[in-house]
Design a protein around this motif. Sequence first.
Motif, PDB file in Angstrom:
ATOM      1  N   THR A 196      22.365  35.541   3.277  1.00 14.17           N
ATOM      2  CA  THR A 196      21.734  35.012   4.493  1.00 14.17           C
ATOM      3  C   THR A 196      20.216  35.050   4.403  1.00 14.17           C
ATOM      4  O   THR A 196      19.524  34.125   4.853  1.00 14.17           O
ATOM      5  N   GLN A 197      19.684  36.115   3.791  1.00 14.32           N
ATOM      6  CA  GLN A 197      18.227  36.252   3.710  1.00 14.32           C
ATOM      7  C   GLN A 197      17.575  35.166   2.864  1.00 14.32           C
ATOM      8  O   GLN A 197      16.363  34.943   2.947  1.00 14.32           O
ATOM      9  N   ALA A 198      18.366  34.490   2.024  1.00 14.55           N
ATOM     10  CA  ALA A 198      17.809  33.463   1.139  1.00 14.55           C
ATOM     11  C   ALA A 198      17.668  32.109   1.818  1.00 14.55           C
ATOM     12  O   ALA A 198      17.044  31.199   1.264  1.00 14.55           O
ATOM     13  N   ILE A 199      18.231  31.955   3.017  1.00 12.71           N
ATOM     14  CA  ILE A 199      18.153  30.676   3.719  1.00 12.71           C
ATOM     15  C   ILE A 199      16.687  30.343   4.014  1.00 12.71           C
ATOM     16  O   ILE A 199      15.927  31.164   4.525  1.00 12.71           O
ATOM     17  N   GLY A 200      16.289  29.121   3.677  1.00 20.02           N
ATOM     18  CA  GLY A 200      14.931  28.658   3.925  1.00 20.02           C
ATOM     19  C   GLY A 200      13.947  28.970   2.822  1.00 20.02           C
ATOM     20  O   GLY A 200      12.786  28.557   2.890  1.00 20.02           O
ATOM     21  N   HIS A 201      14.405  29.677   1.780  1.00 20.34           N
ATOM     22  CA  HIS A 201      13.491  30.139   0.728  1.00 20.34           C
ATOM     23  C   HIS A 201      13.652  29.357  -0.571  1.00 20.34           C
ATOM     24  O   HIS A 201      14.760  28.945  -0.927  1.00 20.34           O
ATOM     25  N   PRO A 202      12.549  29.204  -1.326  1.00 19.24           N
ATOM     26  CA  PRO A 202      12.630  28.730  -2.721  1.00 19.24           C
ATOM     27  C   PRO A 202      12.607  29.906  -3.676  1.00 19.24           C
ATOM     28  O   PRO A 202      12.008  30.955  -3.383  1.00 19.24           O
ATOM     29  N   PHE A 203      13.271  29.741  -4.832  1.00 14.38           N
ATOM     30  CA  PHE A 203      13.278  30.769  -5.871  1.00 14.38           C
ATOM     31  C   PHE A 203      13.189  30.095  -7.231  1.00 14.38           C
ATOM     32  O   PHE A 203      13.812  29.061  -7.448  1.00 14.38           O
ATOM     33  N   HIS A 204      12.441  30.688  -8.155  1.00 10.22           N
ATOM     34  CA  HIS A 204      12.665  30.357  -9.569  1.00 10.22           C
ATOM     35  C   HIS A 204      13.327  31.554 -10.233  1.00 10.22           C
ATOM     36  O   HIS A 204      13.185  32.695  -9.785  1.00 10.22           O
ATOM     37  N   ILE A 205      14.081  31.249 -11.294  1.00  4.54           N
ATOM     38  CA  ILE A 205      14.852  32.271 -11.986  1.00  4.54           C
ATOM     39  C   ILE A 205      14.653  32.058 -13.481  1.00  4.54           C
ATOM     40  O   ILE A 205      15.143  31.084 -14.046  1.00  4.54           O
ATOM     41  N   THR A 206      13.906  32.950 -14.119  1.00  7.16           N
ATOM     42  CA  THR A 206      13.645  32.799 -15.551  1.00  7.16           C
ATOM     43  C   THR A 206      13.713  34.148 -16.248  1.00  7.16           C
ATOM     44  O   THR A 206      13.729  35.209 -15.612  1.00  7.16           O
ATOM     45  N   SER A 207      13.741  34.089 -17.553  1.00  6.58           N
ATOM     46  CA  SER A 207      13.589  35.293 -18.370  1.00  6.58           C
ATOM     47  C   SER A 207      12.161  35.819 -18.226  1.00  6.58           C
ATOM     48  O   SER A 207      11.247  35.076 -17.835  1.00  6.58           O
ATOM     49  N   ASP A 208      11.978  37.082 -18.541  1.00  5.24           N
ATOM     50  CA  ASP A 208      10.627  37.651 -18.593  1.00  5.24           C
ATOM     51  C   ASP A 208      10.070  37.633 -20.011  1.00  5.24           C
ATOM     52  O   ASP A 208       8.939  38.080 -20.241  1.00  5.24           O
TER      53      ASP A 208
END
Length: 328
Positions: A208-220
């Motif tokens: 639920t907390q992710a609603i309205g949000h953008p995220f990128h997901i990558t390796s470090d």
Amino acid sequence: MKVLFIGGTGNISSASSRLAVEKGMELFLLNRGNSKTTINGATPIIGDITKPETLTELKKHEWDVVVNWIAFTPQDIERDLALFKGKTKQYIFISSASCYQTPLSYPVITESTPVSNNLWDYSHNKILCEQRLQKAYTAEGFPMTIVRPSLTYDTVIPVAIGGFDKYNIVDRIKKGKEIIVHGDGTSLWTVTHADDFAKGFIGLLGLTQAIGHPFHITSDEVLSWNMIYKILADAVGKEAKVVHIASDFICKVAPSFTGTLLADKAESVLFDNTKIKTFVPGFKATIPFAEGIKRTLKWLEENPAKQHIDAETEADIEAVLKAYRALG
């Protein structure tokens, strides 16, 4: 949790499909039934998202999460808003990290980095999709989340020239032909294995907390392009004959490379993954490129039909090399 993936059997999405099933999600995959990739434990729905008349079965359902892996234009988003408004508790749009400001004013990217890329229609259209979803969220409460993968690989070769769904780069290395590395090869980049991407992504489903949000997901893991090509060549088992050529020159001779270079990979990029790690505690990418690319090459060896050597790409590479040699 009842989840619909539109797509779900591609280079990035297959790993997420497998992990969703492993996590006990009730996963449905909407596609045209043409993919040879099988996701054990998922329920197929045969239909074409672009042809509403084929979606009779789909329209019977309500969802906890809908993920569209294959939306590319604002028209796709308008269609999905009509289909899923009031039918899902969360809609996830797969955007692209190439949407971030180009050229960058600061090399470390967070989700607050501006999105602005007019050099590549692909990226520009993804930005327009994001803007439409943001408007739907703000004005109507449509429960959207935006995810921006960067150069993510599993069944493709993650390099700038002659790779991705093309086998040209590997074929050239095997045959001892020259390969092009843009610039002096010292700019920095991050490549991410799809299995690592899936760890962060699946954690967002139903959150639920992710609603309205953008995220990128990558390796470090941060590598120079010289290292990326060297690791690839080492995995192939051959020494790469590298020719360094400026990105501007490459794109002037072969405009087909403009999107992947000037609009994306020509300058150093560093991703700050603090946000995804905050929302999905415990997320950590653990597959180094040196390991992941061996998996990819093994898969390609086992699937020779996917070893596509593109004639136009090969011609463009040779044209750039010829023009560069002519400079003396």
